[in-house]
Write a protein that holds these residues in place. Structure first.
Motif, PDB file in Angstrom:
ATOM      1  N   LEU A 182       0.833  -1.205   0.000  1.00 46.25           N
ATOM      2  CA  LEU A 182       0.000   0.000   0.000  1.00 46.25           C
ATOM      3  C   LEU A 182       0.868   1.257   0.000  1.00 46.25           C
ATOM      4  CD1 LEU A 182      -2.843  -1.044   2.481  1.00 46.25           C
ATOM      5  CD2 LEU A 182      -3.067  -0.630   0.015  1.00 46.25           C
ATOM      6  N   GLN A 183       2.000   1.210   0.690  1.00 48.95           N
ATOM      7  CA  GLN A 183       2.883   2.373   0.730  1.00 48.95           C
ATOM      8  C   GLN A 183       3.755   2.478  -0.520  1.00 48.95           C
ATOM      9  OE1 GLN A 183       4.781   3.253   4.557  1.00 48.95           O
ATOM     10  NE2 GLN A 183       3.334   1.862   5.552  1.00 48.95           N
ATOM     11  N   CYS A 184       3.681   1.475  -1.381  1.00 50.34           N
ATOM     12  CA  CYS A 184       4.354   1.536  -2.690  1.00 50.34           C
ATOM     13  C   CYS A 184       3.349   1.854  -3.794  1.00 50.34           C
ATOM     14  CB  CYS A 184       5.063   0.225  -2.989  1.00 50.34           C
ATOM     15  SG  CYS A 184       6.508  -0.082  -1.951  1.00 50.34           S
ATOM     16  N   GLY A 185       2.211   2.397  -3.427  1.00 52.43           N
ATOM     17  CA  GLY A 185       1.190   2.750  -4.414  1.00 52.43           C
ATOM     18  C   GLY A 185       1.678   3.732  -5.458  1.00 52.43           C
ATOM     19  N   TRP A 186       2.678   4.529  -5.113  1.00 52.17           N
ATOM     20  CA  TRP A 186       3.222   5.504  -6.068  1.00 52.17           C
ATOM     21  C   TRP A 186       3.846   4.826  -7.289  1.00 52.17           C
ATOM     22  CZ3 TRP A 186       8.499   5.315  -6.962  1.00 52.17           C
ATOM     23  CH2 TRP A 186       9.244   4.561  -6.043  1.00 52.17           C
ATOM     24  N   LEU A 187       4.163   3.509  -7.151  1.00 50.61           N
ATOM     25  CA  LEU A 187       4.683   2.762  -8.292  1.00 50.61           C
ATOM     26  C   LEU A 187       3.590   2.330  -9.255  1.00 50.61           C
ATOM     27  CD1 LEU A 187       7.203   0.376  -6.468  1.00 50.61           C
ATOM     28  CD2 LEU A 187       7.798   2.176  -8.107  1.00 50.61           C
ATOM     29  N   GLY A 188       2.337   2.579  -8.884  1.00 51.62           N
ATOM     30  CA  GLY A 188       1.214   2.123  -9.694  1.00 51.62           C
ATOM     31  C   GLY A 188       0.669   0.783  -9.254  1.00 51.62           C
ATOM     32  N   ARG A 198      -1.622  -1.894  -7.387  1.00 57.11           N
ATOM     33  CA  ARG A 198      -2.991  -2.065  -6.891  1.00 57.11           C
ATOM     34  C   ARG A 198      -3.061  -3.412  -6.178  1.00 57.11           C
ATOM     35  NH1 ARG A 198      -7.319  -1.371 -11.458  1.00 57.11           N
ATOM     36  NH2 ARG A 198      -8.628  -1.740  -9.628  1.00 57.11           N
ATOM     37  N   VAL A 199      -3.207  -3.359  -4.855  1.00 50.61           N
ATOM     38  CA  VAL A 199      -3.149  -4.567  -4.038  1.00 50.61           C
ATOM     39  C   VAL A 199      -4.473  -5.316  -4.090  1.00 50.61           C
ATOM     40  CG1 VAL A 199      -2.668  -5.486  -1.733  1.00 50.61           C
ATOM     41  CG2 VAL A 199      -1.553  -3.375  -2.496  1.00 50.61           C
ATOM     42  N   ALA A 240      -6.122  -7.337  -1.721  1.00 53.09           N
ATOM     43  CA  ALA A 240      -6.002  -7.664  -0.303  1.00 53.09           C
ATOM     44  C   ALA A 240      -6.478  -9.080   0.001  1.00 53.09           C
ATOM     45  CB  ALA A 240      -6.786  -6.650   0.534  1.00 53.09           C
ATOM     46  N   GLN A 241      -7.534  -9.516  -0.674  1.00 52.48           N
ATOM     47  CA  GLN A 241      -8.061 -10.856  -0.423  1.00 52.48           C
ATOM     48  C   GLN A 241      -7.063 -11.928  -0.859  1.00 52.48           C
ATOM     49  OE1 GLN A 241     -11.938 -11.515  -2.078  1.00 52.48           O
ATOM     50  NE2 GLN A 241     -12.069 -13.643  -1.378  1.00 52.48           N
ATOM     51  N   ALA A 242      -6.453 -11.750  -2.027  1.00 50.38           N
ATOM     52  CA  ALA A 242      -5.455 -12.711  -2.506  1.00 50.38           C
ATOM     53  C   ALA A 242      -4.248 -12.742  -1.586  1.00 50.38           C
ATOM     54  CB  ALA A 242      -5.029 -12.354  -3.933  1.00 50.38           C
ATOM     55  N   ASN A 243      -3.840 -11.571  -1.104  1.00 47.35           N
ATOM     56  CA  ASN A 243      -2.704 -11.492  -0.197  1.00 47.35           C
ATOM     57  C   ASN A 243      -2.985 -12.252   1.096  1.00 47.35           C
ATOM     58  OD1 ASN A 243      -0.170 -10.422   0.931  1.00 47.35           O
ATOM     59  ND2 ASN A 243      -1.529  -9.160   2.180  1.00 47.35           N
ATOM     60  N   ARG A 244      -4.147 -12.024   1.682  1.00 49.92           N
ATOM     61  CA  ARG A 244      -4.472 -12.681   2.953  1.00 49.92           C
ATOM     62  C   ARG A 244      -4.711 -14.174   2.780  1.00 49.92           C
ATOM     63  NH1 ARG A 244      -8.637  -7.764   4.300  1.00 49.92           N
ATOM     64  NH2 ARG A 244      -7.012  -6.173   4.647  1.00 49.92           N
ATOM     65  N   ALA A 245      -5.113 -14.588   1.593  1.00 49.77           N
ATOM     66  CA  ALA A 245      -5.366 -16.011   1.337  1.00 49.77           C
ATOM     67  C   ALA A 245      -4.094 -16.768   0.976  1.00 49.77           C
ATOM     68  CB  ALA A 245      -6.389 -16.160   0.216  1.00 49.77           C
ATOM     69  N   GLY A 246      -2.976 -16.048   0.855  1.00 56.35           N
ATOM     70  CA  GLY A 246      -1.713 -16.705   0.535  1.00 56.35           C
ATOM     71  C   GLY A 246      -1.567 -17.072  -0.928  1.00 56.35           C
ATOM     72  N   LYS A 247      -2.258 -16.356  -1.812  1.00 56.78           N
ATOM     73  CA  LYS A 247      -2.119 -16.608  -3.250  1.00 56.78           C
ATOM     74  C   LYS A 247      -0.737 -16.164  -3.720  1.00 56.78           C
ATOM     75  CE  LYS A 247      -6.486 -17.839  -3.819  1.00 56.78           C
ATOM     76  NZ  LYS A 247      -6.890 -19.211  -4.215  1.00 56.78           N
ATOM     77  N   ALA A 248      -0.297 -16.729  -4.834  1.00 55.06           N
ATOM     78  CA  ALA A 248       1.026 -16.383  -5.351  1.00 55.06           C
ATOM     79  C   ALA A 248       1.063 -14.944  -5.856  1.00 55.06           C
ATOM     80  CB  ALA A 248       1.433 -17.337  -6.463  1.00 55.06           C
ATOM     81  N   GLN A 249       0.005 -14.507  -6.534  1.00 57.33           N
ATOM     82  CA  GLN A 249      -0.039 -13.143  -7.062  1.00 57.33           C
ATOM     83  C   GLN A 249      -0.858 -12.271  -6.123  1.00 57.33           C
ATOM     84  OE1 GLN A 249      -1.028 -12.783 -11.185  1.00 57.33           O
ATOM     85  NE2 GLN A 249      -0.632 -10.588 -11.247  1.00 57.33           N
ATOM     86  N   LEU A 250      -0.322 -11.093  -5.807  1.00 59.64           N
ATOM     87  CA  LEU A 250      -0.886 -10.251  -4.761  1.00 59.64           C
ATOM     88  C   LEU A 250      -1.535  -8.985  -5.280  1.00 59.64           C
ATOM     89  CD1 LEU A 250       2.199 -10.423  -2.334  1.00 59.64           C
ATOM     90  CD2 LEU A 250       0.254 -11.996  -2.462  1.00 59.64           C
ATOM     91  N   PRO A 295      -5.983  -6.891 -11.160  1.00 56.83           N
ATOM     92  CA  PRO A 295      -5.878  -6.567 -12.589  1.00 56.83           C
ATOM     93  C   PRO A 295      -5.743  -5.062 -12.788  1.00 56.83           C
ATOM     94  CG  PRO A 295      -7.610  -8.176 -12.216  1.00 56.83           C
ATOM     95  CD  PRO A 295      -7.178  -7.709 -10.853  1.00 56.83           C
ATOM     96  N   GLY A 296      -4.914  -4.670 -13.729  1.00 56.08           N
ATOM     97  CA  GLY A 296      -4.702  -3.257 -14.000  1.00 56.08           C
ATOM     98  C   GLY A 296      -3.571  -2.641 -13.208  1.00 56.08           C
ATOM     99  N   SER A 297      -2.986  -3.393 -12.293  1.00 57.79           N
ATOM    100  CA  SER A 297      -1.846  -2.873 -11.533  1.00 57.79           C
ATOM    101  C   SER A 297      -0.659  -2.679 -12.462  1.00 57.79           C
ATOM    102  CB  SER A 297      -1.482  -3.847 -10.412  1.00 57.79           C
ATOM    103  OG  SER A 297      -0.399  -3.338  -9.651  1.00 57.79           O
ATOM    104  N   ALA A 298      -0.025  -1.524 -12.381  1.00 61.50           N
ATOM    105  CA  ALA A 298       1.110  -1.225 -13.250  1.00 61.50           C
ATOM    106  C   ALA A 298       2.313  -2.105 -12.929  1.00 61.50           C
ATOM    107  CB  ALA A 298       1.495   0.249 -13.121  1.00 61.50           C
ATOM    108  N   VAL A 299       2.423  -2.528 -11.694  1.00 58.46           N
ATOM    109  CA  VAL A 299       3.483  -3.427 -11.246  1.00 58.46           C
ATOM    110  C   VAL A 299       2.813  -4.625 -10.591  1.00 58.46           C
ATOM    111  CG1 VAL A 299       5.477  -3.692  -9.709  1.00 58.46           C
ATOM    112  CG2 VAL A 299       5.069  -1.499 -10.855  1.00 58.46           C
ATOM    113  N   SER A 300       3.230  -5.824 -10.936  1.00 58.66           N
ATOM    114  CA  SER A 300       2.645  -6.996 -10.299  1.00 58.66           C
ATOM    115  C   SER A 300       3.468  -7.382  -9.076  1.00 58.66           C
ATOM    116  CB  SER A 300       2.571  -8.175 -11.281  1.00 58.66           C
ATOM    117  OG  SER A 300       3.871  -8.605 -11.630  1.00 58.66           O
ATOM    118  N   ALA A 301       2.809  -7.946  -8.068  1.00 60.83           N
ATOM    119  CA  ALA A 301       3.496  -8.380  -6.848  1.00 60.83           C
ATOM    120  C   ALA A 301       3.158  -9.835  -6.577  1.00 60.83           C
ATOM    121  CB  ALA A 301       3.086  -7.503  -5.663  1.00 60.83           C
TER     122      ALA A 301
END
Length: 379
Positions: free
Chosen positions: A325-331, A333-334, A336-346, A349-355
């Motif tokens: 969230l604090q890296c939002g300036w990179l474009g 888009r988190v 949150a549900q995938a992150n909390r569920a332990g998915k590989a991609q965090l 769609p539409g995020s300029a940078v994938s995590a």
């Protein structure tokens, strides 16, 4: 080296002997490929040494009765210095050269080499292979490996080496299987754990990293201070009367999350604590990750993907979310549900940078290098 795209070998068993040393609570744990515990027992008396722990492991192995033999032993060596930029078979001359590097990694190198000596004694004539955490970063451009010191000091070995290379190589290999096109672009990997660092990569090769001359530099860590004005060391010695040993103990063993919180170096304990200093330590850790994210993005001239790994990076979902969230300036888009569920991609769609989050497997990298070195010699 990394980036070749071949899969890492699968382990039949894995485990660890921790707490080795006099007066410590040592244990040997062994798991199968699915993570089920096969053996978990305390190591007592002489078994608390590296050689004793290895003997306990071999005793367990002999009881399995499958006729397997030890063909080679691969070792993680934290510091390879300027000379060791690829895996190498260990002999007495190599061992002596690696021992000379112990002052550069006092928390790790002595233990790494104690394990080598124990294995050499236990497996007489069996090839021993050293795999280096520093080797992955040998691809960095010269400008990113130099301090602004006289050139003679750089030539004498005072330079940025970088660490956690075996972990980064593991992530490069896995990411190439998962997202091959993205893995060849600009990627920042955050290896976050008790020891923490970050690495900016292009085409699967290290461009810049946060640790430098030793594993002390860069991010705030469990007990290590991370980046520090060198004049602080001079002040501590001249004005506070601290010896070199005192300063080393302070910076490597008493600082970081432990020093900031006054409670623990364990992120899990800090997250569970209601003490304000614990929250401050976590915030400090996150801020350092975010700032170094920006620094590495600048070194890469942009960023296409971010990968979290390491004990904290893989398991601390709330902390990952705060960082993203604090890296939002990179474009970014988190998701949150995938992150909390332990998915590989965090990221959404539409995020300029994938995590992403991936589990590192340094042992598989060591096994691959060891097998390749033996095969190349056999051929």
């Amino acid at each position: 080296m990394a980036g070749e795209g071949d899969a890492l070998p699968a382990a039949r068993w894995s485990g660890e002997a921790d707490g080795l040393g006099a007066g410590l609570k040592a244990r040997l744990r062994i798991r199968d490929a699915e993570g089920r515990t096969l053996h978990d027992a305390a190591l007592e008396g002489d078994s608390r040494s590296h050689q004793g722990a290895l003997a306990a492991l071999l005793e367990w192995h002999a009881r399995q009765g499958d006729g397997g033999r030890i063909a080679a032993v691969g070792h993680r060596i934290v510091h390879g210095g300027a000379n060791f930029v690829a895996p190498v078979r260990i002999d007495d001359a190599v061992l002596a050269e690696l021992a000379a590097l112990e002052p550069l990694a006092p928390l790790h190198q002595p233990h790494n080499l104690a394990g080598v000596r124990a294995a050499m004694k236990a497996f007489d004539g069996v090839p021993q292979v050293a795999c280096f955490d520093t080797a992955f970063h040998s691809t960095q451009p010269d400008v990113n490996r130099r301090f602004a010191l006289p050139r003679a000091l750089h030539d004498a070995g005072v330079r940025r080496y970088g660490f956690h290379g075996l972990s980064y190589e593991s992530i490069v290999t896995q990411f190439a299987q998962l997202a091959p096109q993205l893995a060849q672009q600009r990627v920042i990997v955050a290896h976050l754990g008790n020891g923490a660092s970050m690495c900016g990569m292009a085409e699967g090769r290290s461009v810049a990293t946060t640790m430098s001359f030793s594993p002390l530099d860069g991010l705030t860590m469990g007990t290590r201070c991370g980046h520090l004005d060198a004049a602080v060391v001079l002040y501590l010695m001249r004005s506070q009367g601290m010896s070199a040993d005192d300063v080393e103990k302070l910076l490597f063993r008493e600082s970081g999350l432990l020093g900031l919180s006054g409670i623990s170096s364990d992120m899990r304990e800090l997250e569970a604590s209601a003490v304000p200093a614990a929250a401050e330590a976590i915030t400090h850790f996150i801020e350092q990750v975010v700032q170094h994210m920006g620094s590495l993005a600048a070194a890469l001239r942009g960023v296409d993907a971010i990968v979290f790994t390491g004990g904290i990076g893989e398991n601390a979902a709330a902390l990952r979310e705060r960082i993203l969230l604090q890296c939002g300036w990179l474009g970014l888009r988190v998701d949150a549900q995938a992150n909390r569920a332990g998915k590989a991609q965090l990221t959404a769609p539409g995020s300029a940078v994938s995590a992403w989050v991936l589990r590192t497997d340094e042992e598989a990298v060591i096994a691959r290098h060891t097998a390749r070195l033996l095969l190349s010699r056999a051929g």
